[in-house]
Design a protein around this motif. Structure first.
Motif, PDB file in Angstrom:
ATOM      1  N   CYS A   1       0.851  -1.193   0.000  1.00 44.81           N
ATOM      2  CA  CYS A   1       0.000   0.000   0.000  1.00 44.81           C
ATOM      3  C   CYS A   1       0.888   1.244   0.000  1.00 44.81           C
ATOM      4  N   GLY A   2       0.668   2.152  -0.935  1.00 41.33           N
ATOM      5  CA  GLY A   2       1.492   3.360  -1.025  1.00 41.33           C
ATOM      6  C   GLY A   2       1.192   4.306   0.122  1.00 41.33           C
ATOM      7  N   ARG A   3       2.078   5.283   0.290  1.00 47.76           N
ATOM      8  CA  ARG A   3       1.916   6.200   1.412  1.00 47.76           C
ATOM      9  C   ARG A   3       0.634   7.011   1.325  1.00 47.76           C
ATOM     10  N   PHE A   4       0.398   7.560   0.138  1.00 45.96           N
ATOM     11  CA  PHE A   4      -0.792   8.395   0.019  1.00 45.96           C
ATOM     12  C   PHE A   4      -2.053   7.548   0.133  1.00 45.96           C
ATOM     13  N   ARG A   5      -1.963   6.316  -0.425  1.00 47.96           N
ATOM     14  CA  ARG A   5      -3.152   5.459  -0.339  1.00 47.96           C
ATOM     15  C   ARG A   5      -3.443   5.095   1.117  1.00 47.96           C
ATOM     16  N   PHE A   6      -2.407   4.889   1.894  1.00 46.92           N
ATOM     17  CA  PHE A   6      -2.636   4.596   3.312  1.00 46.92           C
ATOM     18  C   PHE A   6      -3.327   5.787   3.985  1.00 46.92           C
ATOM     19  N   PHE A   7      -2.802   6.964   3.689  1.00 48.81           N
ATOM     20  CA  PHE A   7      -3.404   8.180   4.258  1.00 48.81           C
ATOM     21  C   PHE A   7      -4.866   8.286   3.858  1.00 48.81           C
ATOM     22  N   TRP A   8      -5.122   8.102   2.561  1.00 51.39           N
ATOM     23  CA  TRP A   8      -6.449   8.373   2.014  1.00 51.39           C
ATOM     24  C   TRP A   8      -7.462   7.312   2.434  1.00 51.39           C
ATOM     25  N   SER A   9      -7.075   6.019   2.306  1.00 46.37           N
ATOM     26  CA  SER A   9      -8.126   5.021   2.495  1.00 46.37           C
ATOM     27  C   SER A   9      -8.065   4.320   3.843  1.00 46.37           C
ATOM     28  N   ILE A  10      -7.031   4.565   4.643  1.00 44.32           N
ATOM     29  CA  ILE A  10      -7.012   3.941   5.974  1.00 44.32           C
ATOM     30  C   ILE A  10      -6.981   4.991   7.088  1.00 44.32           C
ATOM     31  N   ALA A  11      -5.998   5.894   7.031  1.00 43.33           N
ATOM     32  CA  ALA A  11      -5.854   6.852   8.138  1.00 43.33           C
ATOM     33  C   ALA A  11      -7.033   7.823   8.208  1.00 43.33           C
ATOM     34  N   LEU A  12      -7.421   8.381   7.066  1.00 43.21           N
ATOM     35  CA  LEU A  12      -8.519   9.361   7.094  1.00 43.21           C
ATOM     36  C   LEU A  12      -9.820   8.768   7.645  1.00 43.21           C
ATOM     37  N   PRO A  13     -10.259   7.592   7.144  1.00 44.00           N
ATOM     38  CA  PRO A  13     -11.493   7.030   7.724  1.00 44.00           C
ATOM     39  C   PRO A  13     -11.379   6.768   9.220  1.00 44.00           C
ATOM     40  N   LEU A  14     -10.170   6.362   9.673  1.00 40.76           N
ATOM     41  CA  LEU A  14     -10.012   6.097  11.106  1.00 40.76           C
ATOM     42  C   LEU A  14     -10.094   7.386  11.922  1.00 40.76           C
ATOM     43  N   ALA A  15      -9.711   8.490  11.309  1.00 41.22           N
ATOM     44  CA  ALA A  15      -9.713   9.769  12.044  1.00 41.22           C
ATOM     45  C   ALA A  15     -11.032  10.504  11.864  1.00 41.22           C
ATOM     46  N   ARG A  16     -12.064   9.806  11.431  1.00 41.71           N
ATOM     47  CA  ARG A  16     -13.331  10.466  11.123  1.00 41.71           C
ATOM     48  C   ARG A  16     -13.901  11.320  12.253  1.00 41.71           C
ATOM     49  N   PRO A  17     -13.883  10.814  13.501  1.00 39.80           N
ATOM     50  CA  PRO A  17     -14.408  11.694  14.577  1.00 39.80           C
ATOM     51  C   PRO A  17     -13.666  13.020  14.634  1.00 39.80           C
ATOM     52  N   GLY A  18     -12.368  12.976  14.397  1.00 37.82           N
ATOM     53  CA  GLY A  18     -11.585  14.203  14.407  1.00 37.82           C
ATOM     54  C   GLY A  18     -11.978  15.127  13.265  1.00 37.82           C
ATOM     55  N   LEU A  19     -12.177  14.547  12.068  1.00 41.28           N
ATOM     56  CA  LEU A  19     -12.565  15.360  10.921  1.00 41.28           C
ATOM     57  C   LEU A  19     -13.916  16.010  11.170  1.00 41.28           C
ATOM     58  N   LEU A  20     -14.839  15.241  11.746  1.00 41.79           N
ATOM     59  CA  LEU A  20     -16.173  15.791  12.019  1.00 41.79           C
ATOM     60  C   LEU A  20     -16.106  16.897  13.063  1.00 41.79           C
ATOM     61  N   THR A  21     -15.304  16.658  14.103  1.00 41.67           N
ATOM     62  CA  THR A  21     -15.171  17.663  15.150  1.00 41.67           C
ATOM     63  C   THR A  21     -14.634  18.967  14.576  1.00 41.67           C
ATOM     64  N   LEU A  22     -13.543  18.854  13.819  1.00 40.58           N
ATOM     65  CA  LEU A  22     -12.955  20.049  13.209  1.00 40.58           C
ATOM     66  C   LEU A  22     -13.961  20.687  12.252  1.00 40.58           C
ATOM     67  N   GLY A  23     -14.663  19.826  11.494  1.00 45.16           N
ATOM     68  CA  GLY A  23     -15.611  20.331  10.508  1.00 45.16           C
ATOM     69  C   GLY A  23     -16.731  21.129  11.147  1.00 45.16           C
ATOM     70  N   VAL A  24     -17.343  20.574  12.176  1.00 41.96           N
ATOM     71  CA  VAL A  24     -18.465  21.267  12.819  1.00 41.96           C
ATOM     72  C   VAL A  24     -17.997  22.570  13.452  1.00 41.96           C
ATOM     73  N   TYR A  25     -16.854  22.500  14.116  1.00 40.46           N
ATOM     74  CA  TYR A  25     -16.347  23.712  14.761  1.00 40.46           C
ATOM     75  C   TYR A  25     -16.037  24.798  13.723  1.00 40.46           C
ATOM     76  N   THR A  26     -15.357  24.394  12.655  1.00 37.82           N
ATOM     77  CA  THR A  26     -14.973  25.371  11.629  1.00 37.82           C
ATOM     78  C   THR A  26     -16.204  25.967  10.965  1.00 37.82           C
ATOM     79  N   PHE A  27     -17.170  25.090  10.655  1.00 42.68           N
ATOM     80  CA  PHE A  27     -18.371  25.575   9.980  1.00 42.68           C
ATOM     81  C   PHE A  27     -19.072  26.619  10.843  1.00 42.68           C
ATOM     82  N   LEU A  28     -19.255  26.279  12.103  1.00 40.18           N
ATOM     83  CA  LEU A  28     -19.991  27.186  12.977  1.00 40.18           C
ATOM     84  C   LEU A  28     -19.236  28.489  13.200  1.00 40.18           C
ATOM     85  N   SER A  29     -17.920  28.404  13.404  1.00 41.47           N
ATOM     86  CA  SER A  29     -17.213  29.665  13.679  1.00 41.47           C
ATOM     87  C   SER A  29     -17.132  30.515  12.415  1.00 41.47           C
ATOM     88  N   THR A  30     -17.084  29.892  11.246  1.00 41.18           N
ATOM     89  CA  THR A  30     -17.112  30.686  10.020  1.00 41.18           C
ATOM     90  C   THR A  30     -18.489  31.294   9.811  1.00 41.18           C
TER      91      THR A  30
END
Lengths: 275, 310
Positions: A176-205
């Protein structure tokens, strides 16, 4: 159950109801005024409820003020800033969590140092930059300065750090390449973090005030918050119409609070590190 | 970090590309991940800091270009003029809003933390100001605080108090804006305190009950010390937030009456974007930053001693 504890419970409920009423009173009162016929708004003593809901106030304010356009502008800007920030922060947060490179510690310290800088120090030069790029009264002018934050990088780094390094080793041995690991494994695992950042950013903007006030002067480029600011000038003292506009403008955020309280709360708490 | 040897192996197994190119890619790749963030931070954070410092030493034209070098004159002027009065207003605003906001947030959280049916509903109600932006909240309150037709003065009259010119009386304007600001912030303080309370181990309360401690004794000797890190955090963040208040003032008083609500941030906005004196405004922004850093430092020095970490 003893009589005294039942009495305590009653007292607690009374306190909860009183406090709750005080907290939501301004919101409910705004809704109530927005439904009053004009004759009932400025009476003395003031009325708490309309005799009959006057829905036409909403149609009237929507006709004289481009509330729909304000909401659309805010949606476009907040959406773009949110997507952009999640993208830039997940890339840099991932690099700081998973990769080794020359100057990593220094770069990380450099990123973190920006969290200390309050916006009023960067405000004037950023305004001059956006103006010299001829981006006043444009979506880009309201999006560009907020596409990357050290806070987002830091938050997502913390989430990526929870993913074991061995997982990457294993994936890469399997080809598995580095970017593919980031894209298809690490990002889905960090989903709660992405959502948290997303909601906070959306609301403050969505709630941003000073920046959109500075970089817009055309009516059609106003965000919701700036639109609300000018409601009072544009509608005179016609509180029933002002409040109809206010209610239309606060409805989306209230809906998000009711539906996404969990992520909202987490995002706010994480975000409050920045203040 | 631990994974390094295995990573090198992985790079070597990619036989399709020449060795040197794989290594080069391996070295450069991390910087590509960081580049977008770094570039944006340089343009919109680092460069502006430097430019603010630079501008603060000059008289500028309305285009924001430096014209006449004046050295530290803007700083000296700020310290001898109404900047100090604005700083006083700002500090007073912090004093009005932060302690009361924290206490009310804590009180609401204690109330909503009781083991009763329906507390989830009240938790939602108490957090509702979270969804109200400063612009919207301020607009609603301008209506409610209207001296003639406003509901607040009417409610006061019901209990026999005389009407107050909330936003036009110089001695009332700052407390009135402060009150609105407290309300806007209360949802956040409540949520913060509530989640701190939920993290206090249940056994501690049970142990206190066995020892016969009442509600107040329990709150004072167990709950408050246990959540003191959150209280401290809320205080630090609250002070920074109060220092930067803008929308409430812009909508409710525009800095008036007679500068009673002209905080430093509002003043900077006026100097820069009404009078187009970017140099002077930059100097004042930097002074504000310095004051904030000092105050935060003092808070840490004072707070850390009282905070109880587990």
């Amino acid at each position: 159950m003893s009589a005294s504890s039942r009495f305590t419970r009653l007292l607690l409920y009374a306190a909860l109801c009183m406090a709750g009423l005080v907290m939501v009173f301004p919101i409910l009162y705004a809704v109530s005024i927005s439904l009053m016929p004009p004759a009932e708004v400025n009476t003395f003593p003031p009325r708490f409820l309309p005799s009959a809901p006057q829905w036409s106030n909403y149609a009237e304010v929507a006709r004289s003020v481009p509330v729909g356009r304000y909401l659309l502008n805010s949606l476009i800007i907040s959406g773009a800033v949110t997507l952009g920030q999640v993208a830039t922060a997940s890339l840099s947060g991932y690099a700081f969590a998973f990769m080794n490179f020359r100057g990593k510690a220094a770069l990380f310290a450099l990123f973190m140092s920006t969290m200390m800088v309050p916006w009023e120090v960067t405000l004037i030069p950023n305004y001059l930059t956006i103006r010299s790029l001829r981006l006043l009264n444009s979506y880009s002018g309201m999006i560009l300065p907020f596409l990357a934050t050290a806070f987002g990088t830091f938050l997502l780094r913390q989430f990526f750090l929870q993913i074991p390094l061995e997982l990457e080793d294993a994936a890469r041995i399997d080809g598995c390449g580095r970017f593919r690991f980031f894209w298809s494994i690490a990002l889905p695992l960090a989903r709660p973090g992405l959502l948290t950042l997303g909601v906070y950013t959306f609301l403050s903007t969505w709630n941003q005030y000073l920046w959109p006030l500075l970089v817009t002067d055309s009516r059609l480029m106003r965000t919701v918050q700036i639109g609300v600011r000018f409601l009072m000038n544009e509608e005179g003292m016609q509180y029933h119409r002002i409040m109809a506009g206010v209610v239309l403008c606060m409805a989306p955020a209230l809906l998000i609070l009711v539906l996404g309280q969990r992520y909202l709360v987490r995002g706010l708490m994480a975000g409050s590190v920045k203040g | 970090m631990a994974g390094q040897p295995a990573r090198a192996t992985a790079a070597r197994t990619r036989v399709s590309s020449p060795k040197w190119r794989a290594r080069w890619a391996e070295r450069v790749e991390p910087y590509l991940y960081i580049a977008p963030s770094l570039a944006l931070l340089i343009i919109f954070t680092f460069y502006p800091i430097v430019r603010s410092l630079y501008l603060s030493l000059f008289l500028t034209n309305p285009l924001g270009e430096p014209r006449v070098f004046v050295g530290l004159e803007h700083y000296a002027n700020a310290l001898t003029t109404t900047f100090l009065k604005s700083m006083g207003v700002t500090l007073l605003f912090v004093l009005y809003t932060v302690p009361v906001g924290l206490l009310l947030g804590l009180a609401l959280a204690l109330l909503a933390h009781q083991p009763l049916k329906g507390t989830r509903f009240f938790q939602l109600v108490f957090s509702s100001p979270l969804a109200i932006s400063a612009a919207i909240g301020s607009t609603i309150w301008v209506m409610m605080l209207n001296p003639v037709s406003g509901i607040v003065n009417y409610l006061l009259s019901l209990v026999g108090l005389s009407p107050v010119r909330w936003l036009t009386d110089p001695s009332w304007a700052l407390p009135a804006v402060g009150m609105v600001s407290i309300w806007l912030r209360l949802g956040f303080n409540f949520v913060l305190m509530l989640s701190a309370l939920q993290n206090v181990p249940e056994e501690l309360h049970e142990a206190a009950m066995v020892d016969g401690a009442g509600f107040w004794a329990k709150t004072r000797h167990i709950t408050v010390p246990m959540i003191s890190p959150t209280l401290f955090f809320a205080a630090v963040v609250g002070v920074i937030h109060a220092f930067q208040v803008f929308a409430e003032i812009d909508i409710m008083t525009a800095g008036g009456p007679s500068d009673a609500t002209n905080t430093v941030v509002y003043r900077i906005y006026q100097v820069a974007f009404r009078q187009y004196e970017f140099g002077s405004a930059s100097a004042q922004a930097i002074l504000l930053f310095i004051v904030m850093v000092i105050l935060t430092y003092i808070q840490f020095r004072l707070g850390e001693r009282r905070v109880h970490y587990q």
